[in-house]
Structure formats: structure tokens, C-alpha cells
Design a protein around this motif. Structure first.
Motif, PDB file in Angstrom:
ATOM      1  N   GLN A 136      60.827  37.326  41.272  1.00  0.00           N
ATOM      2  CA  GLN A 136      62.138  36.899  40.811  1.00  0.00           C
ATOM      3  C   GLN A 136      62.340  37.366  39.376  1.00  0.00           C
ATOM      4  OE1 GLN A 136      64.351  35.491  42.807  1.00  0.00           O
ATOM      5  NE2 GLN A 136      62.880  35.420  44.501  1.00  0.00           N
ATOM      6  N   PRO A 137      63.558  37.697  38.995  1.00  0.00           N
ATOM      7  CA  PRO A 137      63.800  38.180  37.625  1.00  0.00           C
ATOM      8  C   PRO A 137      63.541  37.096  36.592  1.00  0.00           C
ATOM      9  CG  PRO A 137      65.871  37.807  38.796  1.00  0.00           C
ATOM     10  CD  PRO A 137      64.787  37.669  39.810  1.00  0.00           C
ATOM     11  N   GLY A 138      62.721  37.441  35.610  1.00  0.00           N
ATOM     12  CA  GLY A 138      62.425  36.514  34.527  1.00  0.00           C
ATOM     13  C   GLY A 138      61.375  35.475  34.841  1.00  0.00           C
ATOM     14  N   ILE A 139      60.773  35.521  36.037  1.00  0.00           N
ATOM     15  CA  ILE A 139      59.768  34.530  36.433  1.00  0.00           C
ATOM     16  C   ILE A 139      58.480  35.271  36.769  1.00  0.00           C
ATOM     17  CG2 ILE A 139      59.160  32.710  38.063  1.00  0.00           C
ATOM     18  CD1 ILE A 139      62.106  32.179  38.465  1.00  0.00           C
ATOM     19  N   PRO A 140      57.406  35.071  36.019  1.00  0.00           N
ATOM     20  CA  PRO A 140      56.143  35.759  36.332  1.00  0.00           C
ATOM     21  C   PRO A 140      55.516  35.216  37.610  1.00  0.00           C
ATOM     22  CG  PRO A 140      55.818  34.207  34.536  1.00  0.00           C
ATOM     23  CD  PRO A 140      57.288  34.225  34.820  1.00  0.00           C
ATOM     24  N   LEU A 141      54.698  36.039  38.236  1.00  0.00           N
ATOM     25  CA  LEU A 141      54.036  35.650  39.482  1.00  0.00           C
ATOM     26  C   LEU A 141      52.986  34.580  39.196  1.00  0.00           C
ATOM     27  CD1 LEU A 141      53.678  36.203  42.522  1.00  0.00           C
ATOM     28  CD2 LEU A 141      51.942  37.899  41.904  1.00  0.00           C
ATOM     29  N   SER A 142      53.074  33.465  39.906  1.00  0.00           N
ATOM     30  CA  SER A 142      52.133  32.363  39.726  1.00  0.00           C
ATOM     31  C   SER A 142      52.128  31.518  40.994  1.00  0.00           C
ATOM     32  CB  SER A 142      52.507  31.511  38.502  1.00  0.00           C
ATOM     33  OG  SER A 142      53.777  30.914  38.689  1.00  0.00           O
ATOM     34  N   GLY A 143      51.358  30.445  40.956  1.00  0.00           N
ATOM     35  CA  GLY A 143      51.313  29.549  42.106  1.00  0.00           C
ATOM     36  C   GLY A 143      52.622  28.828  42.351  1.00  0.00           C
ATOM     37  N   GLU A 144      53.428  28.642  41.305  1.00  0.00           N
ATOM     38  CA  GLU A 144      54.720  27.983  41.486  1.00  0.00           C
ATOM     39  C   GLU A 144      55.647  28.827  42.343  1.00  0.00           C
ATOM     40  OE1 GLU A 144      57.255  24.827  41.219  1.00  0.00           O
ATOM     41  OE2 GLU A 144      55.174  24.975  40.537  1.00  0.00           O
ATOM     42  N   CYS A 145      55.506  30.146  42.275  1.00  0.00           N
ATOM     43  CA  CYS A 145      56.310  31.015  43.137  1.00  0.00           C
ATOM     44  C   CYS A 145      55.965  30.789  44.605  1.00  0.00           C
ATOM     45  CB  CYS A 145      56.079  32.475  42.755  1.00  0.00           C
ATOM     46  SG  CYS A 145      56.553  32.887  41.059  1.00  0.00           S
ATOM     47  N   TYR A 166      53.056  28.091  54.768  1.00  0.00           N
ATOM     48  CA  TYR A 166      52.014  28.289  53.750  1.00  0.00           C
ATOM     49  C   TYR A 166      51.309  29.625  53.945  1.00  0.00           C
ATOM     50  CZ  TYR A 166      47.781  27.406  51.025  1.00  0.00           C
ATOM     51  OH  TYR A 166      46.741  27.497  50.132  1.00  0.00           O
ATOM     52  N   ASP A 167      51.026  29.995  55.191  1.00  0.00           N
ATOM     53  CA  ASP A 167      50.367  31.276  55.457  1.00  0.00           C
ATOM     54  C   ASP A 167      51.263  32.450  55.066  1.00  0.00           C
ATOM     55  OD1 ASP A 167      48.105  30.056  56.377  1.00  0.00           O
ATOM     56  OD2 ASP A 167      48.683  30.123  58.490  1.00  0.00           O
ATOM     57  N   TYR A 174      48.997  37.156  48.016  1.00  0.00           N
ATOM     58  CA  TYR A 174      47.795  37.991  47.967  1.00  0.00           C
ATOM     59  C   TYR A 174      48.158  39.466  47.809  1.00  0.00           C
ATOM     60  CZ  TYR A 174      45.240  33.894  49.672  1.00  0.00           C
ATOM     61  OH  TYR A 174      44.691  32.648  49.804  1.00  0.00           O
ATOM     62  N   THR A 175      49.176  39.916  48.533  1.00  0.00           N
ATOM     63  CA  THR A 175      49.579  41.319  48.446  1.00  0.00           C
ATOM     64  C   THR A 175      50.050  41.672  47.038  1.00  0.00           C
ATOM     65  OG1 THR A 175      50.231  41.274  50.782  1.00  0.00           O
ATOM     66  CG2 THR A 175      51.096  43.063  49.425  1.00  0.00           C
ATOM     67  N   LEU A 176      50.875  40.826  46.464  1.00  0.00           N
ATOM     68  CA  LEU A 176      51.380  41.097  45.115  1.00  0.00           C
ATOM     69  C   LEU A 176      50.277  40.989  44.069  1.00  0.00           C
ATOM     70  CD1 LEU A 176      54.759  39.152  45.322  1.00  0.00           C
ATOM     71  CD2 LEU A 176      54.418  41.620  45.448  1.00  0.00           C
ATOM     72  N   ARG A 177      49.358  40.052  44.251  1.00  0.00           N
ATOM     73  CA  ARG A 177      48.268  39.915  43.279  1.00  0.00           C
ATOM     74  C   ARG A 177      47.327  41.112  43.344  1.00  0.00           C
ATOM     75  NH1 ARG A 177      48.630  37.140  39.076  1.00  0.00           N
ATOM     76  NH2 ARG A 177      48.789  35.072  40.014  1.00  0.00           N
ATOM     77  N   ARG A 178      47.038  41.624  44.542  1.00  0.00           N
ATOM     78  CA  ARG A 178      46.209  42.832  44.654  1.00  0.00           C
ATOM     79  C   ARG A 178      46.900  44.029  44.015  1.00  0.00           C
ATOM     80  NH1 ARG A 178      45.069  40.851  49.963  1.00  0.00           N
ATOM     81  NH2 ARG A 178      46.731  42.191  50.783  1.00  0.00           N
ATOM     82  N   ARG A 179      48.208  44.136  44.228  1.00  0.00           N
ATOM     83  CA  ARG A 179      48.949  45.242  43.613  1.00  0.00           C
ATOM     84  C   ARG A 179      48.910  45.142  42.087  1.00  0.00           C
ATOM     85  NH1 ARG A 179      54.941  45.447  45.577  1.00  0.00           N
ATOM     86  NH2 ARG A 179      53.789  45.525  47.559  1.00  0.00           N
ATOM     87  N   GLN A 180      49.036  43.934  41.573  1.00  0.00           N
ATOM     88  CA  GLN A 180      48.994  43.747  40.123  1.00  0.00           C
ATOM     89  C   GLN A 180      47.617  44.077  39.557  1.00  0.00           C
ATOM     90  OE1 GLN A 180      49.859  39.741  38.986  1.00  0.00           O
ATOM     91  NE2 GLN A 180      49.965  40.189  36.805  1.00  0.00           N
ATOM     92  N   GLU A 181      46.549  43.631  40.214  1.00  0.00           N
ATOM     93  CA  GLU A 181      45.202  43.928  39.737  1.00  0.00           C
ATOM     94  C   GLU A 181      44.897  45.420  39.841  1.00  0.00           C
ATOM     95  OE1 GLU A 181      42.633  41.462  41.987  1.00  0.00           O
ATOM     96  OE2 GLU A 181      43.179  39.608  40.915  1.00  0.00           O
ATOM     97  N   ARG A 182      45.389  46.072  40.897  1.00  0.00           N
ATOM     98  CA  ARG A 182      45.180  47.511  41.032  1.00  0.00           C
ATOM     99  C   ARG A 182      45.896  48.266  39.910  1.00  0.00           C
ATOM    100  NH1 ARG A 182      47.778  48.260  45.438  1.00  0.00           N
ATOM    101  NH2 ARG A 182      46.152  47.338  46.740  1.00  0.00           N
ATOM    102  N   ARG A 183      47.097  47.839  39.580  1.00  0.00           N
ATOM    103  CA  ARG A 183      47.839  48.487  38.502  1.00  0.00           C
ATOM    104  C   ARG A 183      47.129  48.305  37.160  1.00  0.00           C
ATOM    105  NH1 ARG A 183      52.161  46.034  39.303  1.00  0.00           N
ATOM    106  NH2 ARG A 183      51.937  44.416  37.723  1.00  0.00           N
ATOM    107  N   ASP A 184      46.607  47.119  36.906  1.00  0.00           N
ATOM    108  CA  ASP A 184      45.882  46.889  35.650  1.00  0.00           C
ATOM    109  C   ASP A 184      44.597  47.703  35.586  1.00  0.00           C
ATOM    110  OD1 ASP A 184      47.898  45.126  35.070  1.00  0.00           O
ATOM    111  OD2 ASP A 184      46.750  43.325  35.614  1.00  0.00           O
ATOM    112  N   ARG A 185      43.900  47.820  36.724  1.00  0.00           N
ATOM    113  CA  ARG A 185      42.654  48.584  36.730  1.00  0.00           C
ATOM    114  C   ARG A 185      42.909  50.067  36.489  1.00  0.00           C
ATOM    115  NH1 ARG A 185      41.152  46.913  41.133  1.00  0.00           N
ATOM    116  NH2 ARG A 185      41.643  48.654  42.515  1.00  0.00           N
ATOM    117  N   ILE A 186      43.967  50.602  37.089  1.00  0.00           N
ATOM    118  CA  ILE A 186      44.299  52.014  36.880  1.00  0.00           C
ATOM    119  C   ILE A 186      44.713  52.258  35.433  1.00  0.00           C
ATOM    120  CG2 ILE A 186      45.944  53.825  37.508  1.00  0.00           C
ATOM    121  CD1 ILE A 186      45.942  52.681  40.334  1.00  0.00           C
TER     122      ILE A 186
END
Length: 290
Positions: A136-145, A166-167, A174-186
Motif C-alpha cells: 500500500q502507498p506510504g505503508i511499509p510491509l509488516s505484520g499489520e499488513c 490467514y493462509d 512470504y513472497t513479498l518478504r523473499r523479494r525484499q530480502e533478495r533485493r537487499d542481498r543483490i
């Protein structure tokens, strides 16, 4: 409960009495107003109302249409017969609380991630559309999302259950968090390729602290074990010599022969049975023993 305090009700009488006693120079301006509009005389405390838990769901009708309906569940009454906390305000209940508790109990390390809680206008969540996903615009990815996405699925998807919603939200997270970690690692690899030098990571720092604490504990444990072993050895040596002298004195006094160990010490405990077994085997091997 204590006594009832009528000071606020008798404030007009107190002001007039002080004016008659010349304790105050003039009558306050609010005396006539309090006479016309006296304070409330109700001394009965009302019990606070219980707040029901409201849930919005969508169901499918027989004709194929869908409609939203509201489920309201009253909080459970306490099992104890004693009236406790009668006048304490009751807690507010929201469906997000249970969803949030479930997510963070399954993902406790999400609470350790740093978050910026300062908002610019405080209306970021009003403009969020959780039907589009977790981003969402202006809202970082977190558990509240995840919680808000799951709540939207429960309210708008027909005949969906809480585990199913929930699933869906969890897998999107999980998909967005993996994408974020992959971007940071690169990005980190590209920075190292260009000559950047990073210090130790948080995991390496914590492992170093843990290793130091383990080494300190190992040195302390070795010292304690050495002291206990030395103390036990000194204690056992004194007791053993006393036991040997007592056994020798008893053998001389009684004139009996006790089983001896190879070093000349009297056999004690299991050694007595072992020597007796050897003696029986020797006797059984003699020619005339049959």
C-alpha cells in the motif's frame, strides 16, 4: 468503598456560610447559578456496559447472490460467583486483536524488526485498499499488513474461513518478504563489487557475544569442578585412612582373617563377594572336592 463525599453538592451552602462568617469578602458569582441549576443528586454508580465482538462476513445466498451480514457475540460471563471489578470499565474487543495475536505468535521475529511509527497525517490507513494486496502507498510491509489483508478477505470473500484467509495473506507476505530480502542481498553484493566494506552483521556480533559468554562459563565451570574434586579427594582420603585403621584394629582384636585386596588393604563392598567367588571356584577345582 468508603464514605460518600458530598462536598461538591454542598458547595453553595459552604460558600454562603463562609460569607456570613466573613471568611470571604463577597459572595461568588456562581452562587445563584448553582441555586438555579443544582448539582446532580444521583449517588448510584451504573455498571459499565459490556462491549460485544462484531464480525462482518459475506455469505452466498441460494440464488447465487452474496450479501454481507454482521455477527455479534457477547463476552462470556465469569464463572466465579463473586462480583469482582464490578465498576471497572470493560475492555474493547476487535477482531483484529485475535488475528494479530495469531500472526505474531507464529512469527515472533517480526516484532524485532525496526519500524517507523511516526505518521505524517495519520490517515495513511484510510486511503489503503487491501483488495489490491499487501503493498500500500506510504505503508511499509509488516505484520499489520497481513492482519488488514486477512480482515478484508474475511469481510468480502464469500464463505471463507479464518484459516483460509490467514493462509492466503501469509503466503502473499512470504513472497513479498523473499523479494525484499533478495533485493537487499543483490544490492549488498553490488556494493561489495564496487569496493564497499561492511562491518559485522547483527548475527555475527551476537554470535561473538555468545561465544565470549560460553568461554567465560567454561572457565568458571572448570574452576568449580577442580575445587569440588580437590575438596572431595581430601575428604575421601581422610575417611579412607580412618576406615583402614579401624578395620585393622578390629581384625587384630577378633583374631579373624578378612579378605585382602592385592595392595594389602582389606576388601570392602563388592570386592568381598569377588574374592569369595574366586575362593569357591578354587575349592570346586580341587580333586577331592567332588
Amino acid at each position: 468503598m468508603g464514605r460518600l463525599n458530598f462536598t461538591a453538592i454542598n458547595v453553595r451552602k459552604t460558600a454562603l456560610a463562609k460569607f456570613k462568617a466573613k471568611q470571604i469578602p463577597s459572595v461568588p458569582n456562581w452562587v445563584d447559578i448553582v441555586h438555579d441549576v443544582p448539582p446532580a443528586q444521583i449517588l448510584i454508580r451504573q455498571q459499565p456496559m459490556r462491549h460485544p465482538l462484531t464480525k462482518v462476513r459475506t455469505r452466498t445466498l441460494p440464488g447465487g447472490k452474496t450479501e454481507q451480514y454482521v455477527q455479534m457475540s457477547e463476552p462470556k460471563r465469569p464463572k466465579s460467583a463473586k462480583a469482582r471489578h464490578v465498576f471497572t470499565p470493560k475492555p474493547l474487543q476487535y477482531e483484529e486483536d485475535s488475528l494479530r495475536k495469531t500472526f505474531y505468535s507464529d512469527h515472533p521475529w517480526e516484532l524485532a524488526r525496526p519500524r517507523v511509527i511516526v505518521e505524517t497525517s495519520g490517515e495513511q490507513y484510510k486511503h489503503a485498499d487491501w483488495s489490491n494486496g499487501l503493498i500500500q502507498p506510504g505503508i511499509p510491509l509488516s505484520g499489520e499488513c497481513v492482519v488488514q489483508r486477512q480482515l478484508w478477505l474475511l469481510e468480502n470473500v464469500p464463505d471463507i474461513t479464518v484459516p483460509q484467509a490467514y493462509d492466503i495473506a501469509r503466503k502473499e507476505f512470504y513472497t513479498l518478504r523473499r523479494r525484499q530480502e533478495r533485493r537487499d542481498r543483490i544490492a549488498a553484493e553490488e556494493a561489495r563489487h564496487m569496493g564497499a566494506r561492511f562491518g559485522k552483521s547483527a548475527l555475527q556480533i551476537s554470535m561473538g557475544i555468545e561465544n565470549e559468554m560460553y568461554n567465560d562459563w567454561e572457565r568458571w565451570s572448570r574452576q568449580v569442578v577442580f575445587e569440588q574434586t580437590s575438596r572431595a579427594a581430601a575428604f575421601e582420603g581422610t575417611v579412607a585412612s580412618a576406615e583402614e585403621e579401624a578395620l585393622k584394629d578390629n581384625a587384630l582384636d577378633e583374631g579373624t582373617t578378612q579378605p585382602q585386596q592385592p595392595g594389602g588393604r582389606p576388601a570392602i563392598g563388592a570386592a568381598v563377594f569377588a574374592q569369595q567367588a574366586q575362593l569357591d571356584s578354587r575349592i570346586s577345582r580341587r580333586p577331592g572336592s567332588l
